[in-house]
Design an enzyme around this catalytic site. Structure first.
Site, PDB file in Angstrom:
ATOM      1  N   LYS A 216       0.835  -1.201   0.000  1.00 14.03           N
ATOM      2  CA  LYS A 216       0.000   0.000   0.000  1.00 14.03           C
ATOM      3  C   LYS A 216       0.875   1.258   0.000  1.00 14.03           C
ATOM      4  O   LYS A 216       0.696   2.158  -0.795  1.00 14.03           O
ATOM      5  CB  LYS A 216      -0.905  -0.042   1.237  1.00 14.03           C
ATOM      6  N   GLU A 222      10.554  -4.556   4.578  1.00 11.54           N
ATOM      7  CA  GLU A 222      10.654  -5.981   4.223  1.00 11.54           C
ATOM      8  C   GLU A 222      10.322  -6.190   2.742  1.00 11.54           C
ATOM      9  O   GLU A 222      11.020  -6.909   2.021  1.00 11.54           O
ATOM     10  CB  GLU A 222       9.668  -6.813   5.066  1.00 11.54           C
ATOM     11  N   GLY A 279      -4.987  -2.112   5.103  1.00 15.96           N
ATOM     12  CA  GLY A 279      -4.175  -3.238   4.615  1.00 15.96           C
ATOM     13  C   GLY A 279      -4.820  -4.584   4.901  1.00 15.96           C
ATOM     14  O   GLY A 279      -4.954  -5.432   4.012  1.00 15.96           O
ATOM     15  N   ARG A 280      -5.250  -4.796   6.145  1.00 13.55           N
ATOM     16  CA  ARG A 280      -5.791  -6.115   6.515  1.00 13.55           C
ATOM     17  C   ARG A 280      -7.207  -6.344   5.981  1.00 13.55           C
ATOM     18  O   ARG A 280      -7.795  -7.396   6.207  1.00 13.55           O
ATOM     19  CB  ARG A 280      -5.716  -6.315   8.033  1.00 13.55           C
ATOM     20  N   GLU A 365      -5.025  -7.050  15.132  1.00 13.93           N
ATOM     21  CA  GLU A 365      -4.520  -5.725  14.751  1.00 13.93           C
ATOM     22  C   GLU A 365      -5.661  -4.703  14.798  1.00 13.93           C
ATOM     23  O   GLU A 365      -5.434  -3.517  14.992  1.00 13.93           O
ATOM     24  CB  GLU A 365      -3.902  -5.767  13.348  1.00 13.93           C
ATOM     25  N   HIS A 396      -4.935 -33.800  17.579  1.00 15.41           N
ATOM     26  CA  HIS A 396      -3.807 -34.650  17.986  1.00 15.41           C
ATOM     27  C   HIS A 396      -2.675 -33.824  18.575  1.00 15.41           C
ATOM     28  O   HIS A 396      -1.567 -34.309  18.721  1.00 15.41           O
ATOM     29  CB  HIS A 396      -3.316 -35.460  16.787  1.00 15.41           C
ATOM     30  N   LYS A 524       9.017  -0.691  14.638  1.00 17.55           N
ATOM     31  CA  LYS A 524       9.555  -0.382  13.303  1.00 17.55           C
ATOM     32  C   LYS A 524      10.573   0.746  13.404  1.00 17.55           C
ATOM     33  O   LYS A 524      11.645   0.679  12.815  1.00 17.55           O
ATOM     34  CB  LYS A 524       8.423   0.091  12.384  1.00 17.55           C
TER      35      LYS A 524
HETATM   36  C1  G6Q Z   1      -2.624  -3.923   7.909  1.00 12.16           C
HETATM   37  C2  G6Q Z   1      -1.384  -3.374   8.388  1.00 12.16           C
HETATM   38  C3  G6Q Z   1      -0.136  -4.060   7.907  1.00 12.16           C
HETATM   39  C4  G6Q Z   1       0.252  -3.734   6.479  1.00 12.16           C
HETATM   40  C5  G6Q Z   1       1.687  -4.191   6.238  1.00 12.16           C
HETATM   41  C6  G6Q Z   1       2.140  -3.970   4.823  1.00 12.16           C
HETATM   42  O1  G6Q Z   1      -3.704  -3.464   8.146  1.00 12.16           O
HETATM   43  O2  G6Q Z   1      -1.359  -2.017   8.154  1.00 12.16           O
HETATM   44  O3  G6Q Z   1      -0.206  -5.443   8.043  1.00 12.16           O
HETATM   45  O4  G6Q Z   1      -0.623  -4.353   5.586  1.00 12.16           O
HETATM   46  O5  G6Q Z   1       2.548  -3.528   7.126  1.00 12.16           O
HETATM   47  O6  G6Q Z   1       2.037  -2.626   4.486  1.00 12.16           O
HETATM   48  P1  G6Q Z   1       2.209  -2.164   3.004  1.00 12.16           P
HETATM   49  O7  G6Q Z   1       1.103  -2.754   2.208  1.00 12.16           O
HETATM   50  O8  G6Q Z   1       2.135  -0.663   3.038  1.00 12.16           O
HETATM   51  O9  G6Q Z   1       3.536  -2.664   2.538  1.00 12.16           O
END
Ligand code: G6Q
Length: 561
Positions: A216, A222, A279-280, A365, A396, A524
């Site tokens: 996003k 990462e 994002g989620r 989250e 199990h 972070k």
């Molecule tokens: C979701 C969070 C988080 C995010 C990641 C990746 O709601 O904000 O999980 O999706 O940190 O972020 P980017 O899509 O910006 O790389």
């Protein structure tokens, strides 16, 4: 003196409100109730506490609730103005107040003609245009028309992303793999641990691989690190570095066109989404591009339609018959009154094996917060620990604790009736275990039943007396059973949307903003500083003694010996 962590000493007064107090009193009177008695008292209990929606059945009769409990829980939902907040979310109001954003993942699956406005702009034309762009692109890849630099079609799609840009599309690909394209594999790289991408790249050929960089912000360390590694691998593997070659093998999904262009991806190959998609909650957008390629746009749209059906149910059904509301309020009942710390998601469908991991993020989250919308400290517990695994494997492994441990752990059992495989006998074994587990958790086994069972199995009772206490099950462990006819794209859409709305309702009841995630920021930021210190040869004076000790130890052994 150290500055206070919470600026205001004022605390939320939620627990003193009439609906909360009424629930507390009801809990004090009924907390010892055993579900077995509730079933005996009401032969219609299943009918009274289950609900069918489309091809889905929710049985919530195996919960420690009576009609009165449910009424009081719905009173709490009404007191929290759940319906009003729901309508504000669907209407595009900026209910994510700390980020000043609307919360409109529902617009991404709005399959009606209704316009949805954000800042006076109807967002539906751009949502539909982006979907169309993804359809055209995905069909080219799927049909073999999208040709790589060496003139070969794509056989492997790698999604590089993390968190919301990874868990959702990954889960969808696994869940819908019976609908997958026969000649295209899909892979997900999220971890910045170089072993992840190294293992992945080892299996791939640059000439037939397409990378989707999903981010996003397009600033996530990462993801950008992995994307750069992939780009270097591609360039060294091909011996070519032309822009044209890159554009055939790298596309992006992002809200940040500038950063995408800086990375070297042609803006033509960027799929957009918007800041009003968290994002989620983004798997419904072009963040789902890997899944669109894998299962095809027609199936992806069916998933959107299923989610849209659940949206309509959530908007229209009275609270008492509203599946996400019922699930949410049961969670509040156990978390806030029984003190349950966690809740398990147990799919009895191999294709749903990534659902628990996806829901961990979606729920924790969103509702892992301790300050309410007004900035007041909560005096009640909020989001529970969500965890789980494929049910049958869990039996199990960790079910022992569910059956005979000391904790109350409400569970969601999720099962599908018609499987995607031909092994009917396997399916029946799976189903019988799902049914038996919910029954065992509810019933338990008392001392007389245990004796009887030992006797029937030929054990001499006098020799087994010391074993008896260990064989008794208290039972009374609550579970929801969510049964779907078949795990189709539509059914998956309904299921995911159901959980999203459950999380929403709980956030409203707890008076939280479920759509920000400031809690992920601090670590972070600290990591950025530490990264510089790891690389520098300077003596380290900052940090607490533990972090400093760890850092120095790492540096000592990092040096080649
Ligand atoms: C979701 C969070 C988080 C995010 C990641 C990746 O709601 O904000 O999980 O999706 O940190 O972020 P980017 O899509 O910006 O790389």
């Amino acid at each position: 003196m150290r500055p206070a962590r919470v600026i205001l000493n004022a605390k939320s007064s939620l627990i003193n409100t009439p609906a909360w107090v009424a629930l507390q009193e009801h809990y004090n009177k009924t907390k010892k109730v055993h579900m077995l008695d509730l079933f005996e008292e009401d032969p219609q209990r299943f009918e009274n506490f289950s609900i069918e929606f489309k091809s889905m059945l929710l049985d919530y009769s195996k919960n420690r609730v009576t009609k009165k409990t449910m009424k009081l829980l719905f009173d709490l939902a009404k007191q929290a103005n759940v319906e009003e907040w729901r309508d504000r979310m669907f209407a595009g109001e900026k209910i994510n107040t700390t980020e000043g954003r609307a919360v409109l993942h529902t617009a991404l699956r709005n399959r009606s003609d209704k316009p949805i406005f954000v800042d006076d702009e109807n967002v539906m034309p751009k949502v539909n245009a982006e979907l169309e762009k993804a359809r055209i692109f995905s069909e080219k890849v799927r049909s073999g028309q999208w040709i790589g630099y060496a003139g070969l079609p794509i056989t492997d799609v790698v999604n590089i992303g993390i968190g919301g840009s990874d868990l959702g599309p990954n889960m969808v690909c696994r869940a819908l793999s019976p609908y997958k394209h026969n000649n295209i594999r899909v892979h997900f790289v999220s971890n910045v641990d170089g072993s992840h991408i190294e293992q992945m790249l080892g299996k791939l050929r640059p000439e037939t691989t397409l990378f989707i960089v999903a981010s996003k912000t397009f600033t996530t360390q990462e993801t950008i690190t992995n994307a750069n590694t992939a780009k270097n691998w591609f360039m060294s593997g091909t011996g070519r570095v032309t822009e044209d070659d890159i554009s055939k093998h790298f596309v992006a999904v992002s809200t940040n066109a500038k950063k995408v262009a800086e990375f070297g991806i042609d803006p033509e190959n960027m799929f957009e989404f918007w800041d009003w998609v968290g994002g989620r909650y983004s798997l419904w957008s072009t963040v789902g591009l890997a899944s669109i390629i894998y299962v095809g746009m027609a199936n992806f749209k069916k998933m959107l339609e299923g989610a849209h059906e659940m949206d309509a149910h959530f908007q229209e059904a009275p609270l008492e018959e509203n599946i996400p509301v019922i699930l949410a309020m049961l969670g509040v009942w156990y978390g806030n009154f029984y003190g349950a710390e966690s809740s398990a998601v147990l799919p009895y469908d191999h294709y749903l094996r990534l659902l628990p991991a996806y829901l961990e993020q979606a729920d924790m989250e969103s509702n892992g917060k301790s300050v309410d919308r007004e900035g007041l400290q909560t005096t009640y517990t909020t989001g529970k620990v969500i965890w789980g695994a494929e049910g049958i494997n869990g039996q199990h492994a960790f079910y022992q604790l569910l059956h005979q441990g000391t904790r109350l752990i409400p569970t969601d059992f999720i099962a599908s009736v018609q499987s995607h495989n031909e092994h009917e006998h396997h399916s029946d074994i799976l189903a019988s275990n799902f049914l038996a587990q919910t029954e065992a958790l509810m019933r338990g086994r008392n001392i007389d039943e245990t004796r009887e069972q030992l006797k029937n199995s030929g054990v001499e009772l006098h020799k087994a007396e010391n074993r008896l206490p260990h064989m008794i099950f208290e039972g009374n462990q609550p579970s929801n059973s969510i049964v779907i006819k078949k795990l189709t794209p539509r059914a998956l859409g309904r299921l995911i949307a159901m959980y999203e709305h459950k999380i929403f309702v709980q956030g409203i009841v707890w008076n939280l903003n479920s759509y920000d995630q400031w809690g992920v920021e601090l670590g972070k930021n600290l990591a950025k500083n530490i990264l510089e210190e790891l690389d520098s040869g300077d003596d380290i004076h900052s940090h607490d003694s533990s972090t400093k000790g760890l850092l120095n130890w790492y540096r000592k052994y990092k040096k080649p010996s």
